[in-house]
Design a protein around this motif. Structure first.
Motif, mmCIF file in Angstrom:
data_model
loop_
_atom_site.group_PDB
_atom_site.id
_atom_site.type_symbol
_atom_site.label_atom_id
_atom_site.label_comp_id
_atom_site.label_asym_id
_atom_site.label_seq_id
_atom_site.Cartn_x
_atom_site.Cartn_y
_atom_site.Cartn_z
ATOM 1 N N ASP A 33 0.813 -1.177 0.148
ATOM 2 C CA ASP A 33 -0.019 -0.103 0.019
ATOM 3 C C ASP A 33 1.068 1.266 0.165
ATOM 4 O OD1 ASP A 33 -1.694 2.057 1.174
ATOM 5 O OD2 ASP A 33 -3.221 0.796 1.307
ATOM 6 N N PRO A 34 0.625 2.153 -0.814
ATOM 7 C CA PRO A 34 1.441 3.527 -0.920
ATOM 8 C C PRO A 34 1.235 4.263 0.341
ATOM 9 C CG PRO A 34 -0.623 3.689 -2.260
ATOM 10 C CD PRO A 34 -0.433 2.310 -1.901
ATOM 11 N N ARG A 35 0.464 3.922 1.415
ATOM 12 C CA ARG A 35 0.506 4.366 2.801
ATOM 13 C C ARG A 35 1.292 3.799 3.810
ATOM 14 N NH1 ARG A 35 -5.743 4.143 3.005
ATOM 15 N NH2 ARG A 35 -5.280 2.210 2.551
ATOM 16 N N TYR A 36 1.884 2.669 3.239
ATOM 17 C CA TYR A 36 2.501 1.696 4.483
ATOM 18 C C TYR A 36 3.634 2.245 4.912
ATOM 19 C CZ TYR A 36 4.878 -2.496 6.213
ATOM 20 O OH TYR A 36 5.427 -3.323 6.737
ATOM 21 N N ASP A 37 4.492 2.938 4.471
ATOM 22 C CA ASP A 37 5.631 3.523 5.021
ATOM 23 C C ASP A 37 5.470 4.700 6.099
ATOM 24 O OD1 ASP A 37 7.550 1.838 3.959
ATOM 25 O OD2 ASP A 37 8.059 3.022 2.343
#
Length: 478
Positions: A33-37
């Motif tokens: 998910d691009p929000r993961y970091d």
């Protein structure tokens, strides 16, 4: 179908199908998910862990579903409130993370003198809510700190000498237990759990809301406080004066003392920038017509480099260090309790205060006297009730390459002070690697009782990503 990969050895397959979590209302954030970091980042930038998934819970039902899923699939389970702890327990490799940061409502009852606070709140949320009524409660020293972690480990703050620890002002807590039950712990309901929650950390369940007592302070929430800075050469005289003065002061006046480096920032005179110094940060929360008398010894002492005492809303003092200690800095903490500040310890403070390795590294001594020391040692799980101070020595820098030197300074500083300590550390400021002996010492004679409560409420140790209290006697543990 949601399928996540895991390397957790206790699972029966290297693929986990999260269909059982498909009904949660909050987002499930996986490694792709691009929000993961962003979702896995915590306050301490030195923590770099990769959870299996992060569930940003929308309500208590989401929390219950996550606890059941982790229990049934034998998954590591991490709980994120404010994500402020130096050890980074809010995230863990290959763990399912219950992220409470979306649960941030508050509700003040000014007549009853209470505030109800969701488990994802930070203290800035609480200060905003209670400040509207000229009220507050003891709540640490930074508004970005999470309510849950601070409360469950103790809660030492500017108002501790007047009103006790944060946990001393806890009225009740709503908790999701390891078996999925949702209970309210208070003096009248699950009183054994209520005792353990007040100091035992995150060992017993997921607290989804807290109810606290709160109090009118100052003049409609306006206190008189701020920093007073002294030259590092004044360490001996200053620390002895502070040590002898503090017990004589009214509970409405408190201060922590430390060694620091003055920031190269516009609100400090340029000639003081980057200068090693002693700092005392004061908070007077009583009636303003008695402030001059209370603060007279402070104003009369020594030759300070800077005096920053002024009337201000309590929330302003609480947030004073937020910008300087912003998320993403690399931290290493060491901590101990001290029942006295000895002359030998003062000599150590002088030596290490003169050799601060990075601009943000520092040592603070926070008092736990006054009202906090009038609570019996066994009244809550927090055992250090003899007065004195908790010390935190923090090696800090934005550049990870500078952390080893800062951490070495903190470790050596702690080693030299430890002989004069009371023997245990403050769990809210202990790092992940402090070890079980240090955890046991943190609770003194309360440890065995905590083990019994752990057996009762979490016999399989589902909630173990913390300063853990295993549900077995220490003599039988590995």
């Amino acid at each position: 179908m949601l399928i996540f990969m895991t390397t957790t050895s206790t699972t029966t397959s290297n693929q986990l199908h999260l269909d059982d979590l498909a009904g949660v209302r909050g987002p499930i954030i996986a490694p792709d998910d691009p929000r993961y970091d962003q979702a896995r980042a915590v306050h301490n930038g030195a923590v770099d862990r990769y959870p299996l998934a992060i569930v940003q819970c929308a309500d208590v039902a989401d929390v219950i579903a996550c606890v059941a899923y982790a229990r049934d699939h034998v998954l590591p389970l991490a709980i994120r409130g404010g994500g402020h702890h130096g050890g980074g327990f809010a995230v863990w490799d290959n763990a399912l993370v219950i992220d409470l940061s979306g649960l941030r409502s508050t509700s003040v009852d000014p007549v009853a003198g209470t505030v109800r606070v969701d488990g994802g709140c930070v203290w800035g949320d609480v200060d905003h809510a209670t400040g509207a009524f000229g009220m507050a409660l003891p709540s640490g020293f930074m508004s970005s700190t999470g309510v849950g972690g601070l409360t469950l480990g103790g809660g030492i703050g500017y108002l501790t000498r007047r009103f006790g620890l944060t946990l001393d002002n806890l009225v009740s807590a709503d908790v999701v237990l390891a078996d999925g039950r949702f209970v309210t712990a208070s003096a009248d309901s699950h009183s054994d759990l209520f005792w353990a929650l007040r100091g035992g950390g995150g060992n017993f369940g997921v607290v989804t809301s807290f109810t606290f007592r709160c109090y009118p302070i100052g003049e409609h929430g306006v206190i008189i406080g701020g920093p007073v800075l002294y030259d590092i050469a004044d360490v001996e005289d200053l620390f002895r004066w502070y040590r002898d003065l503090l017990p004589t002061l009214p509970d409405e006046l408190s201060a922590w003392i430390g060694v620091t480096q003055i920031p190269a920032a516009a609100h400090f005179p340029e000639h003081l920038w980057s200068r090693n110094a002693c700092i005392v940060v004061w908070c007077y929360s009583g009636p303003h017509d008695r402030a001059d008398e209370a603060l007279a010894p402070v104003r009369a002492f020594g030759d300070p480099l800077l005096v920053g005492l002024a009337p201000m809303p309590y929330s302003v003092l609480q947030a004073a260090f937020d910008a300087r200690m912003s998320p993403g800095l690399h931290w290493y903490w060491k901590t101990d309790f001290f029942e006295q500040i000895t002359d030998d310890a003062i000599a150590v403070h002088r030596r290490y205060g003169e050799t601060i390795p990075t601009p943000m590294s520092a040592m603070h001594l926070h008092p736990i006297s006054g009202a906090a020391a009038r609570v019996p040692e066994d009244a809550t799980a927090f055992a250090y009730r003899n007065g004195g101070w908790v010390a935190v020595i923090a090696g800090i820098d934005p550049d990870p390459d500078n952390l080893p030197a800062a951490a070495s300074w903190a470790e050596q500083y702690w080693q030299e002070l430890h002989a004069s300590s009371a023997g245990g550390g403050y769990v809210n400021m202990m790092m992940e690697d402090d070890g079980r002996d240090r955890v046991r010492a943190a609770y003194r004679g309360n440890y065995d009782r905590l083990v019994e409560v752990k057996r009762r409420y979490d016999p399989t140790n589902l909630f173990h990503i913390n300063h853990n209290i295993p549900p077995i006697p220490i003599s039988n543990s590995a």
